[in-house]
Design a protein around this motif. Structure first.
Motif, PDB file in Angstrom:
ATOM      1  N   ALA A 177       0.808  -1.226   0.000  1.00  0.00           N
ATOM      2  CA  ALA A 177       0.000   0.000   0.000  1.00  0.00           C
ATOM      3  C   ALA A 177       0.840   1.274   0.000  1.00  0.00           C
ATOM      4  CB  ALA A 177      -0.925  -0.009   1.216  1.00  0.00           C
ATOM      5  N   ALA A 182      -0.397  -8.930   4.907  1.00  0.00           N
ATOM      6  CA  ALA A 182      -1.463  -8.417   4.038  1.00  0.00           C
ATOM      7  C   ALA A 182      -0.974  -7.292   3.118  1.00  0.00           C
ATOM      8  CB  ALA A 182      -2.630  -7.926   4.885  1.00  0.00           C
ATOM      9  N   SER A 185       7.110  -3.436   3.484  1.00  0.00           N
ATOM     10  CA  SER A 185       6.779  -4.828   3.131  1.00  0.00           C
ATOM     11  C   SER A 185       7.040  -5.115   1.649  1.00  0.00           C
ATOM     12  CB  SER A 185       5.335  -5.157   3.530  1.00  0.00           C
ATOM     13  OG  SER A 185       4.424  -4.349   2.847  1.00  0.00           O
ATOM     14  N   PRO A 191      -5.853  -0.588  14.311  1.00  0.00           N
ATOM     15  CA  PRO A 191      -5.626   0.235  13.118  1.00  0.00           C
ATOM     16  C   PRO A 191      -6.883   0.300  12.255  1.00  0.00           C
ATOM     17  CG  PRO A 191      -4.581  -1.918  12.859  1.00  0.00           C
ATOM     18  CD  PRO A 191      -5.062  -1.839  14.287  1.00  0.00           C
ATOM     19  N   SER A 238      -7.065  -0.189   9.374  1.00  0.00           N
ATOM     20  CA  SER A 238      -6.962  -1.262   8.378  1.00  0.00           C
ATOM     21  C   SER A 238      -7.266  -2.630   8.976  1.00  0.00           C
ATOM     22  CB  SER A 238      -5.535  -1.260   7.822  1.00  0.00           C
ATOM     23  OG  SER A 238      -4.602  -1.293   8.906  1.00  0.00           O
ATOM     24  N   ALA A 257      -5.580  -6.016   7.687  1.00  0.00           N
ATOM     25  CA  ALA A 257      -4.240  -6.262   8.230  1.00  0.00           C
ATOM     26  C   ALA A 257      -4.230  -7.522   9.099  1.00  0.00           C
ATOM     27  CB  ALA A 257      -3.799  -5.066   9.073  1.00  0.00           C
ATOM     28  N   THR A 258      -3.091  -8.201   9.095  1.00  0.00           N
ATOM     29  CA  THR A 258      -2.960  -9.424   9.897  1.00  0.00           C
ATOM     30  C   THR A 258      -2.339  -9.079  11.249  1.00  0.00           C
ATOM     31  OG1 THR A 258      -0.709  -9.804   9.177  1.00  0.00           O
ATOM     32  CG2 THR A 258      -2.449 -10.740   7.799  1.00  0.00           C
ATOM     33  N   ILE A 318       0.374  -6.328  12.271  1.00  0.00           N
ATOM     34  CA  ILE A 318       0.005  -5.353  13.316  1.00  0.00           C
ATOM     35  C   ILE A 318       1.101  -5.310  14.387  1.00  0.00           C
ATOM     36  CG2 ILE A 318      -1.639  -4.928  15.205  1.00  0.00           C
ATOM     37  CD1 ILE A 318      -3.881  -5.958  13.295  1.00  0.00           C
ATOM     38  N   PHE A 363      -9.613   9.479   4.184  1.00  0.00           N
ATOM     39  CA  PHE A 363      -8.480   9.058   3.351  1.00  0.00           C
ATOM     40  C   PHE A 363      -8.955   8.762   1.921  1.00  0.00           C
ATOM     41  CE2 PHE A 363      -5.259   5.509   2.459  1.00  0.00           C
ATOM     42  CZ  PHE A 363      -4.357   6.394   1.903  1.00  0.00           C
ATOM     43  N   HIS A 402       2.494   4.126  11.772  1.00  0.00           N
ATOM     44  CA  HIS A 402       2.602   3.411  10.486  1.00  0.00           C
ATOM     45  C   HIS A 402       3.941   2.718  10.279  1.00  0.00           C
ATOM     46  CE1 HIS A 402      -0.758   6.076   8.598  1.00  0.00           C
ATOM     47  NE2 HIS A 402      -1.202   5.228   9.489  1.00  0.00           N
ATOM     48  N   CYS A 460      -4.219  -0.207  -1.719  1.00  0.00           N
ATOM     49  CA  CYS A 460      -4.217  -0.435  -0.271  1.00  0.00           C
ATOM     50  C   CYS A 460      -4.391  -1.906   0.083  1.00  0.00           C
ATOM     51  CB  CYS A 460      -5.325   0.375   0.393  1.00  0.00           C
ATOM     52  SG  CYS A 460      -6.986  -0.106  -0.121  1.00  0.00           S
ATOM     53  N   PHE A 502      -7.274  -3.469   0.558  1.00  0.00           N
ATOM     54  CA  PHE A 502      -8.469  -3.761   1.370  1.00  0.00           C
ATOM     55  C   PHE A 502      -9.436  -4.707   0.648  1.00  0.00           C
ATOM     56  CE2 PHE A 502      -8.568   0.149   4.411  1.00  0.00           C
ATOM     57  CZ  PHE A 502      -7.291  -0.170   4.815  1.00  0.00           C
TER      58      PHE A 502
HETATM   59  C1  LIG Z   1      -5.965   2.851   4.276  1.00  0.00           C
HETATM   60  C2  LIG Z   1      -5.002   2.421   5.347  1.00  0.00           C
HETATM   61  C3  LIG Z   1      -5.241   2.766   6.658  1.00  0.00           C
HETATM   62  C4  LIG Z   1      -4.340   2.392   7.658  1.00  0.00           C
HETATM   63  N1  LIG Z   1      -4.601   2.739   8.941  1.00  0.00           N
HETATM   64  C5  LIG Z   1      -3.727   2.435   9.916  1.00  0.00           C
HETATM   65  C6  LIG Z   1      -3.972   2.828  11.260  1.00  0.00           C
HETATM   66  O1  LIG Z   1      -4.999   3.385  11.585  1.00  0.00           O
HETATM   67  N2  LIG Z   1      -3.029   2.543  12.174  1.00  0.00           N
HETATM   68  C7  LIG Z   1      -1.883   1.880  11.849  1.00  0.00           C
HETATM   69  O2  LIG Z   1      -1.070   1.657  12.734  1.00  0.00           O
HETATM   70  N3  LIG Z   1      -1.628   1.469  10.586  1.00  0.00           N
HETATM   71  C8  LIG Z   1      -2.513   1.734   9.618  1.00  0.00           C
HETATM   72  N4  LIG Z   1      -2.261   1.337   8.324  1.00  0.00           N
HETATM   73  C9  LIG Z   1      -0.993   0.660   8.017  1.00  0.00           C
HETATM   74  C10 LIG Z   1      -1.050  -0.888   8.041  1.00  0.00           C
HETATM   75  O3  LIG Z   1      -2.331  -1.310   7.676  1.00  0.00           O
HETATM   76  C11 LIG Z   1      -0.744  -1.499   9.386  1.00  0.00           C
HETATM   77  O4  LIG Z   1       0.549  -1.148   9.797  1.00  0.00           O
HETATM   78  C12 LIG Z   1      -0.861  -3.030   9.426  1.00  0.00           C
HETATM   79  O5  LIG Z   1      -0.665  -3.464  10.721  1.00  0.00           O
HETATM   80  C13 LIG Z   1       0.060  -3.796   8.506  1.00  0.00           C
HETATM   81  O6  LIG Z   1      -0.323  -5.159   8.552  1.00  0.00           O
HETATM   82  P1  LIG Z   1      -0.156  -6.141   7.300  1.00  0.00           P
HETATM   83  O7  LIG Z   1      -0.738  -7.446   7.666  1.00  0.00           O
HETATM   84  O8  LIG Z   1      -0.647  -5.501   6.094  1.00  0.00           O
HETATM   85  O9  LIG Z   1       1.408  -6.295   7.254  1.00  0.00           O
HETATM   86  P2  LIG Z   1       2.435  -6.102   6.049  1.00  0.00           P
HETATM   87  O10 LIG Z   1       2.255  -4.752   5.468  1.00  0.00           O
HETATM   88  O11 LIG Z   1       2.391  -7.232   5.130  1.00  0.00           O
HETATM   89  O12 LIG Z   1       3.791  -6.167   6.850  1.00  0.00           O
HETATM   90  C14 LIG Z   1       4.098  -5.210   7.818  1.00  0.00           C
HETATM   91  C15 LIG Z   1       5.542  -5.344   8.283  1.00  0.00           C
HETATM   92  O13 LIG Z   1       5.667  -6.486   9.101  1.00  0.00           O
HETATM   93  C16 LIG Z   1       6.587  -7.417   8.572  1.00  0.00           C
HETATM   94  N5  LIG Z   1       6.003  -8.706   8.840  1.00  0.00           N
HETATM   95  C17 LIG Z   1       4.851  -9.212   8.349  1.00  0.00           C
HETATM   96  N6  LIG Z   1       4.615 -10.406   8.890  1.00  0.00           N
HETATM   97  C18 LIG Z   1       5.628 -10.666   9.746  1.00  0.00           C
HETATM   98  C19 LIG Z   1       5.953 -11.753  10.607  1.00  0.00           C
HETATM   99  N7  LIG Z   1       5.170 -12.812  10.710  1.00  0.00           N
HETATM  100  N8  LIG Z   1       7.087 -11.671  11.326  1.00  0.00           N
HETATM  101  C20 LIG Z   1       7.879 -10.591  11.257  1.00  0.00           C
HETATM  102  N9  LIG Z   1       7.640  -9.547  10.458  1.00  0.00           N
HETATM  103  C21 LIG Z   1       6.518  -9.583   9.724  1.00  0.00           C
HETATM  104  C22 LIG Z   1       6.740  -7.054   7.122  1.00  0.00           C
HETATM  105  O14 LIG Z   1       8.009  -7.389   6.618  1.00  0.00           O
HETATM  106  C23 LIG Z   1       6.540  -5.551   7.155  1.00  0.00           C
HETATM  107  O15 LIG Z   1       7.731  -4.917   7.490  1.00  0.00           O
HETATM  108  C24 LIG Z   1      -3.170   1.664   7.319  1.00  0.00           C
HETATM  109  C25 LIG Z   1      -2.963   1.283   5.999  1.00  0.00           C
HETATM  110  C26 LIG Z   1      -3.866   1.641   5.015  1.00  0.00           C
HETATM  111  C27 LIG Z   1      -3.625   1.216   3.611  1.00  0.00           C
END
Ligand SMILES: Cc1cc2nc3c(=O)[nH]c(=O)nc-3n(C[C@H](O)[C@H](O)[C@H](O)COP(=O)(O)OP(=O)(O)OC[C@H]3O[C@@H](n4cnc5c(N)ncnc54)[C@H](O)[C@@H]3O)c2cc1C
Ligand code: SF4
Ligand code: SF4
Length: 954
Positions: free
Chosen positions: A36, A74, A82, A133, A135, A139-140, A144, A382, A477, A545, A547
């Motif tokens: 994203a 995710a 990521s 969050p 998301s 988000a996983t 998180i 957003f 973030h 993103c 979603f």
């Molecule tokens: C529209 C939008 C709104 C959002 N709102 C918020 C918000 O309100 N608050 C907020 O904090 N964030 C927000 N985010 C950012 C994001 O969604 C979060 O940070 C979320 O927790 C990321 O989770 P993911 O599963 O997508 O992880 P990914 O993006 O896939 O990975 C996140 C990080 O963790 C690492 N990782 C993944 N899995 C593991 C694992 N098992 N072990 C070790 N490292 C790992 C990856 O290498 C990467 O560095 C938003 C994003 C979007 C697009």
């Protein structure tokens, strides 16, 4: 072609990992690579890992060859953490196991479980996870925790740092450590004495350095995800607790998180919210300071530009259009375990801020419809900027935090800065209670002058946040690549060197997500910027993103909607530039199946998309382009719809006759053999294939004295498909519908020329758009006539067809699928005696899109004592696609059977073709819900109606 060391790695991996889970082709690497953020890197190899031991093996092999590795969950990260140009390990489907502990007070989870799903699991226990969050539904938990993500109400108190119980980790040398397991810790102490000693020593020296220790304590008083979580070194002495807490927010740079146990928080059942408009930012921020010590759960600030961007959205309060020039809103939420406490809290809040003037009087509402509207408005900020931005530009969301007592001044400074750089669409909003503000704006990265402008903005923002206010450049973030160049500026040399030491202890050879969090390149935030080419109106607003991924039936099998868009954008871009023709050709070839053929075009992706993109529409467009001049073939067929239905009936009956002679096994083998020889030219046969339907008795029953009338349009599918073997003695649906309608005392009107009519979906979903439109127009005209210009309701027995009709037809028509029609029109005239059976219902995509899925469950609950609803998206049958690409249906329903207990004997739905696939993959007979209602109902006859009530025997 893979470079040599990647080839060596590939050879090593294939000895242990199934080749089908290792990808290095252009389409897969491009598709899996996108996240994203506004950065783009394409991995060389993508591996879908399935368990901890496999990750351990992968890490060891990559380390041996010095090949960098990035973990991906995710992919909703916004700061570029990521993505990878090397090896990417995907944490997908196989990582979703969980165990609820201590009556919901704790939950142990694998990292691939989606946050929203965890909260759904915990809800019956009255609990939820702390981090929240925005998301959370995508988000996983792994992402998180690895990002230390938080949101509107978690603040610093309920984030992962403060709710973690224990972690299981895989370190770069392949060692597995469980910080919640004594034996594992003892083993680690024996195997890694140096590691433990270095952690202990870092913690001691940091605690002894009072200036550094004070700085760390001060900085973590507000939200902060810049750099590593070095507060772990101050807060804990036990090395395992330190390791566990350093992993939080480490963004995949210190190790792999394979299991997480979190302490949960109470889910307060009573909530109330108020949207309070203050005359200016300063007054709003003064209120925030007071609210900090009031009984509130969330306080969100929305600046004037933010309010302007959403004032025209559907359902927004009208007063938004009457605000003064500097108005600023606070959306305040309070929650409690009991109602009386909630009321007391509201009184306290109102009293606490009564001296601060507001633009309008305000009220707290505990009506979910009202407060959900406010929160929807907040959530729409957003996407609102995302949707308004100029095509080809990126939407950027920054995430800073200021000490709360300086919030007003800092916000005004931020506003000035954005104006100075002419970011005219910029919106400031955020979690004011924590001093955490987001500012969003659109950015053109296609022009160097604009990139330079962004660079200057970031420099001045960092001066403002760090030098003037001692705030955080990233509050929630994560650092990623975006603020990696500013970590030293924010934390200073000593703390930065501490972070470097931490990285060296965990990952001495810099294999894990290199360049993320710590990066010596002061311009890394300006490199690898993601181009967003203008490609197609339908998807140009996509912010990548992700979603939409959780609702797509094809995700995890071929491509998710985001991936379809990402690859399509690349194909358009390559076609335009003429560069890398071999890559362009490879993408086009792979996309034909992965992007086009396996899209169900159900449009469920639009439901969760913040900018409401239906990627299925893009695919329909591509199908139409492919068909090109061949549209006439469909027109020829469409003009002979009546005959086509007769042929279909004959064909189905013939196959059914063969089935009755040869039996299921032989016919299945024969049909599959033929399919293999002829490719996809003949449809997939299943034992649930129906026989041809009997001709419909379409004579109108009209009683001039009866005011209850309905136009019944039997879809072309149900005019062709009759009953299948599992229906036993049941009659075909068209007749069942007729009987039920008559039972409720309605007259039935069939549209003229019914056998030639069709909603057009069967044509348009395949790209025959001209024919689709023609058939839709013909049907519309017939229905307008039959319904006496919309006076009578119109019932269609297939909800996907009804959805298409609703999308395309004149709004004077009152269009209904079976569930809503029965609930609104028939139930008042029926007596229902529920059956004492366990049944299941499957709301198909069209029901979900129309928001009728819960109505279907409600109707089923009236009819049976126990109703099970399995969790699935689209079933993947997709009209007739299930006959030609049955693998999509199989994939869509792969988890269905396991969710249905043996006690379930019957399933109900509203789409005949979907029911074939549902029956096949569950082993339970699925039929239209009309059969259920008919079975449990009798007529509520009155004397006056008796004369026209008549059920015919079929
Ligand atoms: C529209 C939008 C709104 C959002 N709102 C918020 C918000 O309100 N608050 C907020 O904090 N964030 C927000 N985010 C950012 C994001 O969604 C979060 O940070 C979320 O927790 C990321 O989770 P993911 O599963 O997508 O992880 P990914 O993006 O896939 O990975 C996140 C990080 O963790 C690492 N990782 C993944 N899995 C593991 C694992 N098992 N072990 C070790 N490292 C790992 C990856 O290498 C990467 O560095 C938003 C994003 C979007 C697009
Ligand atoms: S289609 Fe929508 S949900 Fe999917 S990635 Fe694009 S903007 Fe996000
Ligand atoms: S229409 Fe359905 S299958 Fe196609 S991308 Fe959207 S959700 Fe996926």
């Amino acid at each position: 072609m893979l470079a040599e060391k990647y080839l060596t790695l590939y050879t090593k991996l294939t000895g242990r990992v199934d080749k089908s889970r290792i990808f290095h082709d252009p389409l897969s690497t491009l598709a899996f690579g996108a996240d994203a953020s506004f950065y783009k890197l394409t991995p060389k190899m993508v591996i879908k890992a399935i368990d901890e031991n496999e990750v351990s093996f992968l890490l060891q092999e990559c380390a041996k060859l010095s090949i960098p590795v990035t973990f991906r969950a995710a992919g909703t990260s916004l700061s570029g953490q990521s993505i990878s140009d090397s090896v990417m390990i995907i944490i997908g489907e196989k990582w979703k196991k969980f165990q609820v502990l201590d009556n919901g007070k704790q939950i142990r989870m694998q990292p691939g479980l989606i946050g929203g799903k965890i909260n759904a699991i915990l809800a019956p226990y009255g609990r939820k996870i702390g981090p929240d969050p925005a998301s959370i539904n995508s988000a996983t938990i792994g992402g998180i925790v690895a990002n230390n993500a938080s949101g509107m109400s978690s603040g610093t108190a309920r984030n992962s740092t403060n709710t973690i119980e224990s972690l299981r980790l895989v370190l770069i040398d392949g060692t597995i450590l469980d910080t919640g397991n004594k034996k594992s810790k003892e083993e680690f102490l024996r195997s890694h004495p140096q590691f433990i000693e270095e952690i202990r020593s870092l913690a001691t020296s940091t605690k002894n350095n009072s200036i550094l220790a004070d700085k760390i304590i001060k900085k973590y008083k507000i939200k902060n995800t810049t750099g590593y979580s070095i507060n772990a070194l101050i807060d804990f002495t036990d090395p395992f607790e330190i390791i566990e807490h350093l992993m939080i927010g480490s963004e995949g740079t210190l190790g792999f998180i394979s299991e997480i146990t979190l302490n949960t928080v109470i889910l307060q059942p009573f909530r109330a919210s108020a949207l309070i408009i203050f005359p200016d930012l300063e007054k709003a921020c003064t209120a925030v300071t007071i609210l900090k010590s009031s009984p509130v759960t969330a306080v969100e600030l929305i600046d004037r530009s933010g309010l302007l961007s959403i004032e025209n959205d559907e359902g927004m309060p009208l007063f938004l259009k009457r605000l003064t020039g500097n108005a600023c809103a606070l959306l305040v939420e309070t929650s409690a375990e009991i109602k009386t406490d909630l009321n007391k809290q509201i009184e306290i809040i109102v009293k606490n801020i009564e001296d601060i003037p507001t633009e309008f009087p305000y009220n707290f509402t505990d009506n979910p419809e009202e407060y959900n509207l406010y929160w929807k408005m907040r959530g729409g900020l957003f996407p609102a900027v995302g949707a308004m931005r100029k095509k080809g530009t990126t939407v950027i969301i920054e995430d800073v935090a200021f000490p709360i007592n300086q919030l007003a001044a800092a916000t005004m400074d931020l506003q000035k800065l954005l104006h100075k750089f002419a970011y005219r669409d910029a919106v400031i909003y955020g979690h004011a209670l924590e001093g955490n503000l987001h500012f969003i704006f659109s950015q053109d990265f296609g022009i160097q002058a604009e990139v330079d402008k962004y660079e200057k903005l970031m420099l001045e923002v960092s001066d403002l946040v760090i030098n003037k206010y001692d705030g955080s450049l990233k509050a929630e973030h994560g650092t990623g690549r975006n603020v990696a160049p500013f970590v030293k500026k924010e934390w200073g040399d000593e703390a930065y060197s501490l972070m470097e030491k931490i990285k060296t202890i965990f990952d001495p050879d810099n294999i894990l997500n290199p360049g993320v969090i710590l990066n010596p390149d002061s311009k890394i935030h300006l490199k690898n910027l993601k181009p967003i080419p203008v490609a197609n109106d339908i998807i140009d607003k996509c912010i990548e993103c992700g979603f939409c991924e959780t609702s797509c039936v094809a995700a995890e099998m071929t491509l998710s909607p985001r991936q379809r868009i990402v690859v399509y954008r690349e194909m358009v871009s390559l076609a335009r530039s003429g560069q890398e023709p071999h890559i362009a050709a490879s993408l086009a070839k792979s996309y034909s199946y992965a992007g086009n053929k396996t899209c169900a075009t159900d449009g469920l992706c639009a439901v969760g998309c913040p900018v409401k993109i239906d990627t299925g529409k893009l695919i329909k467009c591509l199908r139409a382009d492919e068909i090109g001049k061949k549209q006439n073939r469909a027109l020829w067929l469409a003009d002979r719809m009546g005959k086509v239905t007769v042929w279909a009936r004959m064909g189905l009956s013939f196959v059914n006759f063969i089935h009755s002679i040869l039996g299921t096994t032989v016919l299945f083998a024969l049909a599959e053999g033929l399919r293999k020889i002829l490719g996809n030219m003949i449809p997939y046969w299943t034992p649930y294939m129906p026989t041809g339907s009997k001709k419909i008795k379409s004579h109108n029953i009209q009683n001039p004295d009866n005011s209850r009338k309905v136009v019944y349009f039997p879809s072309c599918i149900n005019r062709s498909m009759g009953v299948s073997k599992d229906y036993k003695d049941e009659i075909q649906l068209t007749e069942k519908v007729r009987q039920l309608i008559l039972k409720a005392g309605f007259d039935i009107i069939y549209p003229d020329n019914m056998n030639n009519l069709c909603c057009g979906m069967a044509f348009s979903s395949k790209g025959y758009t001209i024919t689709g439109e023609k058939k839709s127009n013909e049907l519309e005209a017939a229905l307008i006539k039959a319904s006496n210009n919309g006076e009578y309701p119109v019932l269609c027995d297939m909800s996907p067809c009804l959805y298409t009709m609703k999308e395309n037809m004149n709004s004077i028509l009152k269009l209904y699928e079976p569930v809503e029609f029965i609930s609104v029109y028939l139930l008042p005239y029926l007596v229902i005696t529920p059956i004492d059976e366990v049944i299941t219902v499957f709301p198909v995509c069209s029901m979900k899109k129309m928001g009728l899925d819960m109505k279907m469950v409600d109707l089923a609950k009236i009819c049976a004592t126990k109703v099970i609803v399995a969790e699935t998206n689209c079933c993947g049958f997709a009209g007739d696609r299930g006959f030609f690409y049955p693998e999509l249906n199989k994939h869509g329903l792969r988890n269905l059977k396991a969710q249905l207990p043996d006690s379930v004997k019957q399933g109900y739905s509203t789409s005949r073709t979907c029911e074939i696939g549902l029956s096949l993959h569950s082993g339970i007979s699925y039929k239209s819900i009309v059969y259920l209602v008919d079975r449990v109902s009798s007529s509520k006859k009155t004397q006056t109606e008796k004369h026209h009530f008549k059920v015919e025997k079929y």
